[in-house]
Design a protein around this motif. Sequence first.
Motif, PDB file in Angstrom:
ATOM      1  N   TYR A   1       0.851  -1.180   0.000  1.00 14.06           N
ATOM      2  CA  TYR A   1       0.000   0.000   0.000  1.00 14.06           C
ATOM      3  C   TYR A   1       0.894   1.240   0.000  1.00 14.06           C
ATOM      4  O   TYR A   1       1.990   1.231   0.549  1.00 14.06           O
ATOM      5  CB  TYR A   1      -0.899   0.033   1.239  1.00 14.06           C
TER       6      TYR A   1
ATOM      7  N   LYS B   1      -0.706  -6.486  -5.331  1.00 15.85           N
ATOM      8  CA  LYS B   1      -0.930  -7.587  -4.411  1.00 15.85           C
ATOM      9  C   LYS B   1      -0.551  -8.909  -5.059  1.00 15.85           C
ATOM     10  O   LYS B   1      -0.590  -9.050  -6.293  1.00 15.85           O
ATOM     11  CB  LYS B   1      -2.391  -7.639  -3.962  1.00 15.85           C
TER      12      LYS B   1
ATOM     13  N   LEU C   1      -1.704 -12.867  -4.639  1.00 14.17           N
ATOM     14  CA  LEU C   1      -2.606 -13.845  -4.030  1.00 14.17           C
ATOM     15  C   LEU C   1      -2.220 -15.259  -4.427  1.00 14.17           C
ATOM     16  O   LEU C   1      -2.260 -16.187  -3.618  1.00 14.17           O
ATOM     17  CB  LEU C   1      -4.060 -13.555  -4.430  1.00 14.17           C
TER      18      LEU C   1
ATOM     19  N   ILE D   1      -7.697 -15.151   2.723  1.00 15.79           N
ATOM     20  CA  ILE D   1      -8.392 -14.226   1.822  1.00 15.79           C
ATOM     21  C   ILE D   1      -9.890 -14.446   1.901  1.00 15.79           C
ATOM     22  O   ILE D   1     -10.640 -13.920   1.113  1.00 15.79           O
ATOM     23  CB  ILE D   1      -7.905 -14.345   0.371  1.00 15.79           C
TER      24      ILE D   1
ATOM     25  N   GLY E   1     -13.362 -13.806   3.957  1.00 12.20           N
ATOM     26  CA  GLY E   1     -13.910 -12.957   4.993  1.00 12.20           C
ATOM     27  C   GLY E   1     -13.177 -11.645   5.151  1.00 12.20           C
ATOM     28  O   GLY E   1     -12.637 -11.094   4.199  1.00 12.20           O
TER      29      GLY E   1
ATOM     30  N   GLN F   1     -10.608  -8.738   5.730  1.00 10.06           N
ATOM     31  CA  GLN F   1      -9.194  -8.611   5.367  1.00 10.06           C
ATOM     32  C   GLN F   1      -8.412  -8.083   6.561  1.00 10.06           C
ATOM     33  O   GLN F   1      -8.148  -6.896   6.670  1.00 10.06           O
ATOM     34  CB  GLN F   1      -9.067  -7.667   4.167  1.00 10.06           C
TER      35      GLN F   1
ATOM     36  N   TYR G   1     -17.735  -5.064   4.983  1.00  9.44           N
ATOM     37  CA  TYR G   1     -16.707  -5.070   6.019  1.00  9.44           C
ATOM     38  C   TYR G   1     -16.216  -3.643   6.305  1.00  9.44           C
ATOM     39  O   TYR G   1     -15.970  -2.859   5.388  1.00  9.44           O
ATOM     40  CB  TYR G   1     -15.509  -5.925   5.595  1.00  9.44           C
TER      41      TYR G   1
ATOM     42  N   TYR H   1     -13.405  -1.466   9.103  1.00  7.60           N
ATOM     43  CA  TYR H   1     -12.244  -1.676   9.972  1.00  7.60           C
ATOM     44  C   TYR H   1     -11.823  -0.349  10.605  1.00  7.60           C
ATOM     45  O   TYR H   1     -11.955   0.709  10.001  1.00  7.60           O
ATOM     46  CB  TYR H   1     -11.045  -2.197   9.162  1.00  7.60           C
TER      47      TYR H   1
ATOM     48  N   THR I   1     -16.038  -7.524  -0.148  1.00 10.85           N
ATOM     49  CA  THR I   1     -16.052  -8.953   0.098  1.00 10.85           C
ATOM     50  C   THR I   1     -14.676  -9.354   0.590  1.00 10.85           C
ATOM     51  O   THR I   1     -13.800  -8.543   0.763  1.00 10.85           O
ATOM     52  CB  THR I   1     -16.346  -9.726  -1.194  1.00 10.85           C
ATOM     53  N   GLY I   2     -14.462 -10.606   0.813  1.00  9.30           N
ATOM     54  CA  GLY I   2     -13.135 -11.095   1.151  1.00  9.30           C
ATOM     55  C   GLY I   2     -12.361 -11.343  -0.116  1.00  9.30           C
ATOM     56  O   GLY I   2     -12.313 -10.515  -0.995  1.00  9.30           O
ATOM     57  N   MET I   3     -11.764 -12.516  -0.237  1.00  8.43           N
ATOM     58  CA  MET I   3     -11.070 -12.967  -1.424  1.00  8.43           C
ATOM     59  C   MET I   3      -9.929 -12.041  -1.828  1.00  8.43           C
ATOM     60  O   MET I   3      -9.659 -11.835  -3.001  1.00  8.43           O
ATOM     61  CB  MET I   3     -12.041 -13.140  -2.601  1.00  8.43           C
ATOM     62  N   GLY I   4      -9.265 -11.431  -0.833  1.00 15.71           N
ATOM     63  CA  GLY I   4      -8.065 -10.675  -1.124  1.00 15.71           C
ATOM     64  C   GLY I   4      -8.280  -9.352  -1.824  1.00 15.71           C
ATOM     65  O   GLY I   4      -7.343  -8.777  -2.368  1.00 15.71           O
ATOM     66  N   GLU I   5      -9.490  -8.840  -1.823  1.00 20.84           N
ATOM     67  CA  GLU I   5      -9.704  -7.547  -2.476  1.00 20.84           C
ATOM     68  C   GLU I   5      -9.106  -6.444  -1.629  1.00 20.84           C
ATOM     69  O   GLU I   5      -8.812  -6.623  -0.461  1.00 20.84           O
ATOM     70  CB  GLU I   5     -11.187  -7.292  -2.681  1.00 20.84           C
ATOM     71  N   LYS I   6      -8.949  -5.275  -2.239  1.00 18.39           N
ATOM     72  CA  LYS I   6      -8.283  -4.193  -1.533  1.00 18.39           C
ATOM     73  C   LYS I   6      -9.189  -3.530  -0.525  1.00 18.39           C
ATOM     74  O   LYS I   6     -10.414  -3.573  -0.622  1.00 18.39           O
ATOM     75  CB  LYS I   6      -7.781  -3.149  -2.531  1.00 18.39           C
ATOM     76  N   LEU I   7      -8.527  -2.914   0.458  1.00 16.43           N
ATOM     77  CA  LEU I   7      -9.213  -2.064   1.406  1.00 16.43           C
ATOM     78  C   LEU I   7      -9.227  -0.636   0.874  1.00 16.43           C
ATOM     79  O   LEU I   7      -8.255  -0.171   0.299  1.00 16.43           O
ATOM     80  CB  LEU I   7      -8.500  -2.072   2.754  1.00 16.43           C
TER      81      LEU I   7
END
Lengths: 115, 113
Positions: free
Chosen positions: A36, A49, A51, A97, A99, A101, B31, B33, B96-102
């Motif tokens: 980031y 990134k 994965l 990965i 749920g 992050q 989500y 944070y 969603t999850g699956m490694g997506e960006k924040l």
Amino acid sequence: AQSVTQLDSQVPVFEEAPVELRCNYSSSVSVYLFWYVQYPNQGLQLLLKYLSGSTLVESINGFEAEFNKSQTSFHLRKPSVHISDTAEYFCAVSDSIQGAQKLVFGQGTRLTINP
Amino acid sequence: DAGITQSPRHKVTETGTPVTLRCHQTENHRYMYWYRQDPGHGLRLIHYSYGVKDTDKGEVSDGYSVSRSKTEDFLLTLESATSSQTSVYFCAISETGMGEKLFFGSGTQLSVL
């Protein structure tokens, strides 16, 4: 628990010079890695990134990072930097990965570009 | 840019007073944070939420509580602020999850005197 170490707190370079920002993570069976970038007075933005798949990942603005499992590293590189790359860079890791992050961030590396 | 608004942007308070920081999103992301950023520590997760009224602790949750009564709002409360809670607080969201960006907000600078 996962941990991330960014080996340099500050990196000064001249414009158009190459740069490498180093990142090492604690070993895990599965690991997902992120870089980031934070420009002054802003929140963080995803740069790139890893994965799965190809160990070399690239960003749209010329940065690349290589996932090296044997050395538990994910160093960020750019062959020629610009003044606009001045920012703080954070390496982050997740062991899931699915749920939420729940990223673990490194301490950050402040990249300063000198004309 | 993702629609994330943090308020206030800056706050100075005294030790022992309660403080609430607000994060508001217009993206309808599941989500949310709360992170704090301190020199030499990077960002550390305080609490996160995976749905309305569903929250969980992060790595530095002591002294903080959170609430999410609506999808769009995630509140961080310091029940009795201490000087060690002087920090920059960032809210982030992900769909969603699956490694997506924040997606991160612009941050709240909190000083506890």
